[in-house]
Structures are given as C-alpha cells and as structure tokens.
Enzyme design. Structure first.
Site, PDB file in Angstrom:
ATOM      1  N   ARG A 125      71.267  11.900   5.103  1.00 12.65           N
ATOM      2  CA  ARG A 125      70.604  13.104   4.609  1.00 12.65           C
ATOM      3  C   ARG A 125      69.386  13.540   5.428  1.00 12.65           C
ATOM      4  O   ARG A 125      69.240  14.725   5.735  1.00 12.65           O
ATOM      5  CB  ARG A 125      70.202  12.938   3.141  1.00 12.65           C
ATOM      6  CG  ARG A 125      71.391  12.788   2.189  1.00 12.65           C
ATOM      7  CD  ARG A 125      70.942  12.829   0.731  1.00 12.65           C
ATOM      8  NE  ARG A 125      70.523  14.157   0.339  1.00 12.65           N
ATOM      9  CZ  ARG A 125      69.272  14.529   0.188  1.00 12.65           C
ATOM     10  NH1 ARG A 125      68.281  13.652   0.362  1.00 12.65           N
ATOM     11  NH2 ARG A 125      68.983  15.769  -0.160  1.00 12.65           N
ATOM     12  N   CYS A 179      71.341   5.313  18.425  1.00  8.51           N
ATOM     13  CA  CYS A 179      70.958   6.028  19.646  1.00  8.51           C
ATOM     14  C   CYS A 179      71.051   7.539  19.476  1.00  8.51           C
ATOM     15  O   CYS A 179      71.867   8.216  20.124  1.00  8.51           O
ATOM     16  CB  CYS A 179      71.828   5.560  20.828  1.00  8.51           C
ATOM     17  SG  CYS A 179      71.346   3.932  21.417  1.00  8.51           S
TER      18      CYS A 179
END
Length: 417
Positions: free
Chosen positions: A309, A339
C-alpha cells in the site's frame, strides 16, 4: 486499534516475535468480531445482509470468522469463491462482482449456487444467459450502475466515476431491464453500486444511494420488481491518527434507513477494509540504520512485497518501535530491502531512536496487506497469525523456498503449438 504494553488482543507481541521470525502479520479476532457486531447492530431493523469483500483479507481463517458470525462474501474470482466455500460461507450468501468474469468462472459459480452476480457489461449479461441456459439453471443478477459520484478518495481506489472501468450508466441499465424475453434464464432483479474505498465523508455515499433509490422507484413503476439493492462498501478507517476522521457507522446506517425507507427488498453491504484493517499489524525488525548526507534510513526486514500500500498508493501507516526504551526522537525514512526506491514505509518519520534488532509494528495493516503480497525479489510469502484473547494460532506459515518455486521447471520438454 489499542496496543497496551506491547499486548495486542491479550498477546505479548515481543514474546510472539521471539518465537517466530519477522516479518509477519498478526490479526485480532476480537477486533474483527467487534466490527461485525457494530455493523450488525447498526443494521438492526433493516432487511440487510453483510457480504465481506474477500479481497481485503482472504485468509481462510479470517473468512471462517466471518462465516461463524453470519457474514457472507463479496468475491471477484473463482479462487475467492473456493476460499469462501472452504471457510464455511454458504454459496447462498455469496455475491460475485468484477468486470472480468470468465466463462469458466461463471460456470463454477452457477454450479456452486451463488446468490447473485453483479453484472458489469452487456457482454457479461448475455454470457451469463448463455451459460445458465446451457446448465439448465436460473442466474440471479444485479446490474452494477456507475453513478458518476466522486468519492473523494485516492484515484487508484475510486470506482464510481465515469472514467472508471466499473459498472454501466443508468441509461444502459434501463435498456437491460427491457430485455426480459432475451434473458429467459437470468433474473435481473437487483441494483449494485460501489463508488470507491477508504471514503471519509457521508455525502458521496448519500448521493450514490439516492441515485439507486430513485432508479429503483422508476423500475418499480415500470413493472420491474427489485429484490436487492447492493450499496457496495467503502467505509474508511483511521490510518493516520489526528488526520483521518472516519464516518461513524451509526451515521452510515442512518443514511441507509433514510434513503431506502420504502424499498421492500434486501439491502446488501460489502465492507472489507472497515472490518479488518484496524484489526491487523505487520511486525518487522530493524536490520540496520544507514546514515546518508541529508537523511537517515531505518532498514527493516519487511518490504513492499509484504505490504504494497505505501508504494502503490502513498498510503500512510503508523510505525511504532516496540523496544520499550526511552530514547531521543530521530527522523527516519523507514525502508525495506527490495531493490526499488518505492520500497518505503514512511518518509521523514519522527520516532524514538532505533538500532539493529529492534522490533517495530506497522499498524492498521489487516486489509490489503497479505492479500496483495507477492514473492518479488524471491522473498517468500509472509506468515499470518490470528490472536484471540491471549491465544494465538498460525493461520499461514512462512512459505519455503521450495514451495515458492514449486510451479517452475527447466525448459526440457519442448513442444510446438
């Protein structure tokens, strides 16, 4: 959600995190029961049915809790249908929503005996007729109308405006009700609208409900008897203390009773977030503190694949250190190990100073947390634990690496199409 002395639903979170590695979700069964009871009390005196939006949190133990308290299900896939049935939710209490129902999903839902299909396009309506006719069954359906109401919520969770993919105009819906002879195996006897999620104002709800009530009266005058009106979900919760001001459920119920005072059928509600968001937390540990030129990063072992979210919606979740120490306050960017620069839970958050190994709690994560999680960066799916008055039960264990890659195989059996 109240956490006292690091206890949540009577369970010591520090002790729990010492037993099982972080990150993991913890849900309060008591908090979910309280929300169910509050909504049921509000609906007292109405012919109304609650159908929990399974997408919010689809763990079968959470669905079982819903089933035990008389709550049905709002589903958007065959997978959610199977989860709901497995958890004990009767097919006669399930409504099937979504713009992309496939023929195979419609077949499965009809064979299971779902209560109602919320139909979102003319093509879907005639596919439903085709499948129901072939199977020799009657499909009960509601037309999802798009009332063109701005819910005042984030654009990615707005569903009731003209530019959104959901529902059809009232003009088109009106045409559908005139197609009775062309739909001998479909009973089009309901209306449905859902204008968005995390709505913090009553006025958008009132406008959408009034639109449906007015249309229902028009249809009744034309001889089309409606059995159900589905008002969707969307009730907001408190993510940011002092900023978010959710609607009192009693006020929402009062609007329902006012707008639909003369509707003779059943009202359907599809709450999801409101029932489970504040009942869940994500527990995570600090991996390290990384100082940069103009900011300090608190790197934790949870990541955007566990709770999407904040990365997807710029959503705010409170982040609470549970180390229990009196420390000076420091501003951190709280980030995960994935990453991606968007793998961030909070930017410039002022909180007590932390160090590697400290336990932190990300609050109000019971909705759209685990259900939206993934194995991005080959990170196994996060465990889930249900808490209930001092007890806890693991309701999804941590996925192993072998389970994560179980469906993959080397390219050895070559074929031509």
């Amino acid at each position: 959600m109240t956490v006292s002395h690091h206890f949540f639903d009577g369970v010591d979170l520090q002790a729990l995190a010492a037993q099982m590695p972080t990150p993991f979700y913890a849900y309060s069964a008591s908090a979910i029961r309280q929300r169910i009871a509050a909504l049921q009390d509000t609906l007292e005196g109405l012919d109304a049915r609650i159908c929990y939006a399974v997408k919010a949190n689809s763990n079968t133990a959470v669905l079982q809790l819903m089933a035990r308290h008389g709550v049905g299900a709002d589903i958007v896939s065959a997978g959610e249908l199977r989860r709901s049935l497995r958890a004990g939710i009767e097919a006669s209490r399930i409504v099937f929503s979504g713009v992309g129902k496939t023929e195979a999903e419609i077949v499965e839902a009809l064979q299971a005996g779902v209560w109602k299909f919320n139909v979102e396009s003319r093509d879907e309506l005639f596919l439903l007729q085709q499948v129901a006719g072939r199977l020799g069954v009657t499909a009960h359906a509601a037309v999802r109308i798009n009332p063109d109401v701005d819910a005042g919520t984030h654009e990615k969770i707005s569903t009731g405006k003209q530019e959104n993919k959901f529902g059809v105009s009232i003009e088109e819906a009106r045409e559908w009700f005139s197609l009775r002879e062309a739909l001998p195996d479909v009973r089009l006897n309901g209306l449905h609208a859902h204008i968005g999620s995390q709505i913090l104002s009553l006025e958008p709800f009132r406008r959408a409900m009034q639109c449906m009530a007015d249309f229902a009266r028009e249809l009744a005058a034309a001889g089309h008897r409606l059995r159900t009106i589905d008002v969707g979900g969307g009730l907001g919760v408190t993510y940011r203390t002092g900023h978010d001001r959710p609607i009192a459920v009693e006020s929402y119920g009062a609007v329902l009773k006012e707008v639909f005072t003369d509707f003779p059928g059943t009202l359907i509600l599809e709450p999801g977030r409101w029932l489970v968001a504040e009942a869940g937390v994500l527990l995570t540990r600090a991996i390290r503190v990384k100082a940069a030129a103009n900011r300090t990063f608190l790197v934790v072992d949870a990541a955007m694949n566990d709770l999407l979210r904040p990365a997807m919606y710029e959503a705010w979740h409170e982040i609470v250190p549970l180390h229990g120490k009196q420390m000076r306050e420091v501003r951190y960017d709280v980030v995960g190990p994935v990453c991606e620069s968007s793998d961030t839970f909070g930017v410039d958050r002022l909180m007590p100073e932390c160090e590697a190994g400290d336990l932190l709690m990300i609050t109000n994560a019971g909705a759209y947390g685990a259900s939206m999680s993934s194995t991005y960066n080959s990170r196994p799916l996060t465990p889930e634990v249900l808490l209930d008055r001092g007890r806890h039960a693991v309701i999804r264990r941590r996925q192993t690496f072998e389970e994560m890659i179980a469906g993959e195989c080397m390219a050895e059996a070559w074929e031509t199409a």
